[in-house]
Design an enzyme around this catalytic site. Structure first.
Site, PDB file in Angstrom:
ATOM      1  N   THR A  57      66.096  66.151  18.352  1.00 41.07           N
ATOM      2  CA  THR A  57      64.834  65.968  19.241  1.00 41.07           C
ATOM      3  C   THR A  57      64.139  66.074  18.913  1.00 41.07           C
ATOM      4  OG1 THR A  57      66.057  65.835  20.891  1.00 41.07           O
ATOM      5  CG2 THR A  57      66.946  64.214  20.296  1.00 41.07           C
ATOM      6  N   HIS A 155      79.935  66.324   9.787  1.00 38.14           N
ATOM      7  CA  HIS A 155      79.527  64.726   9.465  1.00 38.14           C
ATOM      8  C   HIS A 155      78.770  65.517   7.706  1.00 38.14           C
ATOM      9  CE1 HIS A 155      79.945  63.198  13.041  1.00 38.14           C
ATOM     10  NE2 HIS A 155      80.824  63.359  12.691  1.00 38.14           N
ATOM     11  N   CYS A 187      72.935  54.161  -9.276  1.00 34.37           N
ATOM     12  CA  CYS A 187      74.077  54.907  -9.658  1.00 34.37           C
ATOM     13  C   CYS A 187      73.084  54.865 -10.813  1.00 34.37           C
ATOM     14  CB  CYS A 187      74.923  54.396  -9.670  1.00 34.37           C
ATOM     15  SG  CYS A 187      75.796  55.716 -11.461  1.00 34.37           S
ATOM     16  N   CYS A 273      67.652  71.004  25.844  1.00 36.30           N
ATOM     17  CA  CYS A 273      68.230  72.481  25.098  1.00 36.30           C
ATOM     18  C   CYS A 273      67.693  73.339  24.872  1.00 36.30           C
ATOM     19  CB  CYS A 273      68.718  72.176  23.686  1.00 36.30           C
ATOM     20  SG  CYS A 273      70.147  71.113  24.003  1.00 36.30           S
TER      21      CYS A 273
HETATM   22  P1  OAD Z   1      74.386  61.320  20.751  1.00 30.87           P
HETATM   23  O1  OAD Z   1      72.905  60.463  20.915  1.00 30.87           O
HETATM   24  O2  OAD Z   1      75.739  60.703  21.079  1.00 30.87           O
HETATM   25  O3  OAD Z   1      74.238  62.418  22.055  1.00 30.87           O
HETATM   26  C1  OAD Z   1      72.876  63.449  22.214  1.00 30.87           C
HETATM   27  C2  OAD Z   1      72.748  63.499  23.794  1.00 30.87           C
HETATM   28  O4  OAD Z   1      71.959  64.609  23.649  1.00 30.87           O
HETATM   29  C3  OAD Z   1      72.768  63.130  24.858  1.00 30.87           C
HETATM   30  O5  OAD Z   1      74.034  63.131  25.820  1.00 30.87           O
HETATM   31  C4  OAD Z   1      71.512  63.213  25.325  1.00 30.87           C
HETATM   32  O6  OAD Z   1      71.260  62.942  26.854  1.00 30.87           O
HETATM   33  C5  OAD Z   1      71.624  64.545  25.019  1.00 30.87           C
HETATM   34  N1  OAD Z   1      69.564  64.760  24.393  1.00 30.87           N
HETATM   35  C6  OAD Z   1      69.151  64.081  23.581  1.00 30.87           C
HETATM   36  N2  OAD Z   1      68.016  64.858  23.324  1.00 30.87           N
HETATM   37  C7  OAD Z   1      68.175  66.205  24.243  1.00 30.87           C
HETATM   38  C8  OAD Z   1      67.621  67.153  24.316  1.00 30.87           C
HETATM   39  N3  OAD Z   1      66.474  67.706  23.615  1.00 30.87           N
HETATM   40  N4  OAD Z   1      68.051  68.608  25.021  1.00 30.87           N
HETATM   41  C9  OAD Z   1      69.177  68.621  25.971  1.00 30.87           C
HETATM   42  N5  OAD Z   1      69.313  66.775  25.559  1.00 30.87           N
HETATM   43  C10 OAD Z   1      69.449  65.882  24.768  1.00 30.87           C
HETATM   44  O7  OAD Z   1      74.400  62.078  19.430  1.00 30.87           O
HETATM   45  P2  OAD Z   1      75.890  62.753  19.285  1.00 30.87           P
HETATM   46  O8  OAD Z   1      76.707  63.239  20.132  1.00 30.87           O
HETATM   47  O9  OAD Z   1      75.345  64.179  17.847  1.00 30.87           O
HETATM   48  O10 OAD Z   1      77.837  59.919  13.847  1.00 30.87           O
HETATM   49  O11 OAD Z   1      76.604  62.069  18.372  1.00 30.87           O
HETATM   50  C11 OAD Z   1      77.265  62.005  17.004  1.00 30.87           C
HETATM   51  C12 OAD Z   1      77.899  60.989  16.529  1.00 30.87           C
HETATM   52  O12 OAD Z   1      77.085  59.646  16.526  1.00 30.87           O
HETATM   53  C13 OAD Z   1      76.374  61.687  14.985  1.00 30.87           C
HETATM   54  O13 OAD Z   1      76.959  62.533  13.930  1.00 30.87           O
HETATM   55  C14 OAD Z   1      76.145  60.108  14.214  1.00 30.87           C
HETATM   56  C15 OAD Z   1      76.664  58.889  15.336  1.00 30.87           C
HETATM   57  O14 OAD Z   1      77.012  57.910  15.116  1.00 30.87           O
HETATM   58  C16 OAD Z   1      77.732  59.663  12.921  1.00 30.87           C
HETATM   59  O15 OAD Z   1      76.607  58.604  11.914  1.00 30.87           O
HETATM   60  C17 OAD Z   1      78.982  59.336  11.601  1.00 30.87           C
END
Ligand code: OAD
Length: 356
Positions: A57, A155, A187, A273
């Site tokens: 982010t 992914h 395609c 982070c």
């Molecule tokens: P999420 O959006 O579910 O979670 C992101 C996490 O990072 C949340 O807990 C936020 O609070 C935290 N966050 C955001 N910005 C931050 C920062 N700068 N510092 C610290 N924390 C921060 O994303 P993922 O867990 O990666 O799959 O999501 C997993 C999967 O869900 C993705 O790969 C995607 C999605 O659906 C597919 O699309 C197939």
């Protein structure tokens, strides 16, 4: 084999231990010191890391589930059957438009790695990174210098693409154009016309075959760091649970996630982070190394003119919503025409009476 199933997204866990919920960056000194001591004393030299959208982010790619700023909240005007549908293979097979409409806002384009990506590269450089699992498809960890053999892109990533139907590969330059314009690429094989899909894992698709093998690396960990993920999507969300009891698990995230914090040895650093890794680097005496490596990575990422002048997620969604409104006018007209046509047919049928 592991499949990505959005029916299995995990609800946010309630009832975390007080230990986890009350810690903020400012009050974490003793716990951070215990991790620092573990690394410095050589007790932690096989560090396994799991990252999610929150580490990118800071680079400008919105995450999925943060309220208001995350992709899924922003998709509301599109009235998708459910937010994850945009990344579901069944939905994509008939409606690829929403995916391409927002693709530019999720593609790394000319975005630079963050200091968190650089921290991962620094761990690798210091021979401490045993393995990195990431769900991110942006490839920014590689841009920062994490060696590819140390990473599993669970992914997939944007680096290649193929036709969803006949699996033929599709040229990079045309794909980049499609991402830039938001138009669905089709395609090029004669008579196919399937939508082209980047080689990223959608819900309903299998994870890379190596996942089964690589998840064993977690058993080898003498420290696990989980960063920027809500731990709501299996099977990656299960990885922290595989860490052996007694081995510290460190969460660096804006909010609590999964069951991290429930074990005595867990450490939760709640906050961004980038701040978290800077704090760790300071405590380890690595700040200068980190800054140098980050500066090098940022300078090394060459700008690609295809992606000059970014487009925000809000702009992408607004464009799609406006496009949908235009189409609705057409389909309303069609709907009226069809209704009239069917009414006429029905009246004619009634007038004729039952067939003999
Ligand atoms: P999420 O959006 O579910 O979670 C992101 C996490 O990072 C949340 O807990 C936020 O609070 C935290 N966050 C955001 N910005 C931050 C920062 N700068 N510092 C610290 N924390 C921060 O994303 P993922 O867990 O990666 O799959 O999501 C997993 C999967 O869900 C993705 O790969 C995607 C999605 O659906 C597919 O699309 C197939």
């Amino acid at each position: 084999m592991h499949w990505l199933d959005c029916q299995q997204t995990i609800p946010k866990l309630e009832g975390m231990s007080d230990q986890a919920s009350n810690h903020t960056m400012a009050s974490m000194e003793p716990e951070i010191q215990s991790i620092v001591h573990r690394i410095k004393s050589g007790k932690a030299k096989r560090i396994v890391v799991l990252t999610g959208a929150g580490i990118s982010t800071g680079a400008g790619i919105p995450d999925f589930r943060s309220p208001n700023t995350g992709l899924y909240d922003k998709l509301a005007p599109l009235r998708l059957p459910y937010p994850e549908a945009i990344f579901h293979i069944n939905y994509f097979s008939h409606t690829p438009e929403p995916f391409y409409a927002i693709a530019r806002a999720r593609h790394p384009g000319n975005l630079k790695p963050t200091v968190t990506h650089a921290f991962l590269a620094l761990l690798a450089k210091k021979n401490l990174l045993h393995f990195l699992f990431t769900r991110n498809i942006d490839g920014l960890e590689q841009d920062a210098g994490v060696p590819t053999e140390k990473v599993l892109w669970a992914h997939g990533n944007w680096k290649s693409q193929h036709c969803y139907k006949c699996k033929s590969p599709y040229p990079d330059d045309l794909m980049n154009k499609a991402i830039r314009t938001g138009e669905v690429p089709y395609c090029l094989e004669t008579g196919c016309r399937g939508a082209v899909k980047p080689n990223v894992v959608f819900f309903g698709q299998a994870l890379p075959a190596e996942f089964d093998e690589k998840e064993k690396e977690v058993l080898e960990a003498d420290l696990m760091i989980v960063m920027g993920t809500s731990l709501r999507v299996a099977p990656c969300s299960r990885l922290p649970g595989l860490v052996k009891k007694g081995i510290p698990r460190v969460l660096i995230n804006n909010e609590k996630a999964g069951d991290l914090g429930n074990r005595d040895e867990d450490v939760c650093i709640l906050g961004s982070c980038d701040d978290g890794v800077r704090q760790l680097a300071d405590a380890l005496g690595w700040r200068e190394d980190l800054t140098d490596l980050w500066n090098e990575a940022v300078a090394a990422k060459k700008d690609d003119e295809t992606f000059e002048g970014g487009t925000s997620l809000d702009e992408c969604i607004e464009k799609l919503v406006n496009g949908m409104k235009d189409k609705m006018k057409v389909s309303d007209g069609h709907k009226r025409m069809l209704e009239n046509h069917l009414n006429n047919k029905f009246e004619q049928m009634i007038a004729k009476g039952p067939a003999p």
